[in-house]
Design a protein around this motif. Sequence first.
Motif, short mmCIF file in Angstrom:
data_model
loop_
_atom_site.label_atom_id
_atom_site.label_comp_id
_atom_site.label_asym_id
_atom_site.label_seq_id
_atom_site.Cartn_x
_atom_site.Cartn_y
_atom_site.Cartn_z
N ASP A 60 10.58 -4.20 2.94
CA ASP A 60 11.11 -2.96 2.37
C ASP A 60 10.06 -2.19 1.57
OD1 ASP A 60 13.55 -3.47 3.47
OD2 ASP A 60 14.43 -4.32 1.65
N ARG A 61 8.98 -2.87 1.17
CA ARG A 61 7.92 -2.22 0.39
C ARG A 61 6.63 -2.09 1.16
NH1 ARG A 61 10.05 0.95 -2.36
NH2 ARG A 61 8.12 1.26 -3.54
N ILE A 62 6.60 -2.54 2.41
CA ILE A 62 5.38 -2.41 3.21
C ILE A 62 5.28 -0.98 3.71
CG2 ILE A 62 4.13 -3.12 5.27
CD1 ILE A 62 5.44 -5.84 5.06
N ALA A 63 4.23 -0.30 3.32
CA ALA A 63 4.01 1.07 3.78
C ALA A 63 2.93 1.14 4.83
CB ALA A 63 3.64 1.97 2.61
N LEU A 64 2.09 0.11 4.90
CA LEU A 64 0.97 0.13 5.83
C LEU A 64 0.63 -1.31 6.19
CD1 LEU A 64 -2.07 2.51 5.50
CD2 LEU A 64 -2.41 0.16 6.22
N LEU A 65 0.69 -1.60 7.46
CA LEU A 65 0.41 -2.94 7.96
C LEU A 65 -0.83 -2.86 8.84
CD1 LEU A 65 1.53 -5.89 8.14
CD2 LEU A 65 2.70 -5.16 10.24
N VAL A 66 -1.79 -3.75 8.59
CA VAL A 66 -3.05 -3.72 9.34
C VAL A 66 -3.30 -5.07 10.00
CG1 VAL A 66 -4.07 -1.96 7.85
CG2 VAL A 66 -4.44 -4.38 7.34
N PRO A 67 -4.11 -5.09 11.05
CA PRO A 67 -4.45 -6.35 11.73
C PRO A 67 -5.65 -7.03 11.08
CG PRO A 67 -5.46 -4.55 12.89
CD PRO A 67 -4.70 -3.93 11.75
N ARG A 68 -6.06 -8.09 11.71
CA ARG A 68 -7.34 -8.72 11.37
C ARG A 68 -8.39 -8.10 12.28
NH1 ARG A 68 -9.36 -13.70 13.36
NH2 ARG A 68 -7.32 -14.02 14.34
N TYR A 69 -9.54 -7.77 11.72
CA TYR A 69 -10.58 -7.05 12.48
C TYR A 69 -11.71 -7.97 12.90
CZ TYR A 69 -8.24 -2.96 10.52
OH TYR A 69 -7.30 -2.03 10.16
N ILE A 70 -12.14 -7.80 14.14
CA ILE A 70 -13.28 -8.53 14.68
C ILE A 70 -14.30 -7.52 15.18
CG2 ILE A 70 -14.09 -10.12 16.47
CD1 ILE A 70 -12.42 -11.52 14.40
N ASP A 71 -15.56 -7.72 14.80
CA ASP A 71 -16.64 -6.86 15.29
C ASP A 71 -16.80 -7.11 16.79
OD1 ASP A 71 -19.23 -5.88 16.04
OD2 ASP A 71 -19.83 -5.88 13.95
N SER A 72 -16.53 -6.09 17.59
CA SER A 72 -16.56 -6.26 19.04
C SER A 72 -17.96 -6.50 19.58
CB SER A 72 -15.95 -5.04 19.74
OG SER A 72 -16.67 -3.87 19.42
N ARG A 73 -19.00 -6.13 18.82
CA ARG A 73 -20.37 -6.33 19.28
C ARG A 73 -20.87 -7.74 18.96
NH1 ARG A 73 -21.14 -1.06 16.59
NH2 ARG A 73 -21.02 0.59 18.16
N LEU A 74 -20.53 -8.22 17.76
CA LEU A 74 -21.06 -9.49 17.29
C LEU A 74 -20.05 -10.63 17.39
CD1 LEU A 74 -22.91 -8.25 14.05
CD2 LEU A 74 -23.85 -8.58 16.36
N GLY A 75 -18.77 -10.30 17.55
CA GLY A 75 -17.75 -11.33 17.64
C GLY A 75 -17.45 -12.02 16.33
N VAL A 76 -17.76 -11.37 15.22
CA VAL A 76 -17.52 -11.97 13.90
C VAL A 76 -16.47 -11.15 13.15
CG1 VAL A 76 -19.86 -12.89 13.79
CG2 VAL A 76 -19.40 -10.62 12.86
N PRO A 77 -15.77 -11.79 12.20
CA PRO A 77 -14.75 -11.06 11.43
C PRO A 77 -15.37 -9.98 10.58
CG PRO A 77 -14.46 -13.45 11.23
CD PRO A 77 -15.79 -13.23 11.87
N ILE A 78 -14.62 -8.90 10.38
CA ILE A 78 -14.98 -7.84 9.44
C ILE A 78 -14.19 -8.08 8.18
CG2 ILE A 78 -14.98 -5.36 9.01
CD1 ILE A 78 -15.13 -4.94 12.03
N SER A 79 -14.89 -8.29 7.08
CA SER A 79 -14.24 -8.70 5.84
C SER A 79 -13.27 -7.65 5.33
CB SER A 79 -15.29 -9.00 4.76
OG SER A 79 -16.14 -10.04 5.17
N ALA A 80 -12.12 -8.11 4.85
CA ALA A 80 -11.15 -7.24 4.20
C ALA A 80 -11.49 -7.13 2.71
CB ALA A 80 -9.74 -7.80 4.38
#
Length: 292
Positions: free
Chosen positions: A115-135
Amino acid sequence: MEKKSICAVVVTYHPDDGVLDNLAAIRPQVQGLVVVDNGSSEGKRKRLRLAAREVEFTLIENEANLGIATGLNTGVKWAQERGYAWVALFDQDSTAPPAFIETMLRAYDISPRRDRIALLVPRYIDSRLGVPISAIYADDGSLQVAMTSGSLIPIPIFSEEGWFEESLFIDGVDFEYCLRLRSNGYSVEECPEAVLLHAPANFTECRLKGLRLFSTPNYSAGRRYYRDRNKIWMVKKYGTRYPSFLLSTLTNSLKDAVKIVLAEDDKRGKLGHMALGLRDGLMGRMGKTIEL
């Protein structure tokens, strides 16, 4: 939540051919797809027009680069006028795997805080390097700010909280909206099960005797101007409420300046534009002030 209530919005600006694959990947997952092109070349727009017929999406063509915020607002308003309940926002260089939207909606439906979520985002992976993009997290461990790409937003939120801040023009639009939502009691949350492949800036690595010291994104002088101007504007607006954001923003700007000196070209131009951005941010000189 039914698939038919979601419209995907993609803003393009001189996209490469990879955008066509990205559009084709997201189209089956949503009922509506609108692409807002921000003044790309005629050749790029011709390819988008052809893709609009093949992939089945609506193309809105701006004759000039009106900025990412205006592009997003144009797409969201298009979706709102047609009765969609949600928008899913994407950069042109982000790739949504199969079942991406389904996974995001499932996370929303089972969240005790939905009820309070206004924006939901995924987990991001750098498509070039295959490593996570830090949140970027707040002191309490909650997600503080996030990228626009891949975000899922209930359209009624825009009637309550307003549109993306068009005076920022390009950089920081996503962070400002997150801080605005959080300031008004809403939450920005992450769905770790949904993964978005994202292609960030073309980073250059700085090495010493084979040892990696750091990487730097090689933004143009114009991008450096907008990034630093908008950071100062946001610090002025939100820094008191979010001191950790203030500290990290100023620290990152200082680190960026050092990296430019050590590893990037056009040092004088980029540092000069950063200084101009600092001045204009303090003075509140906003909007599109220089061409990119």
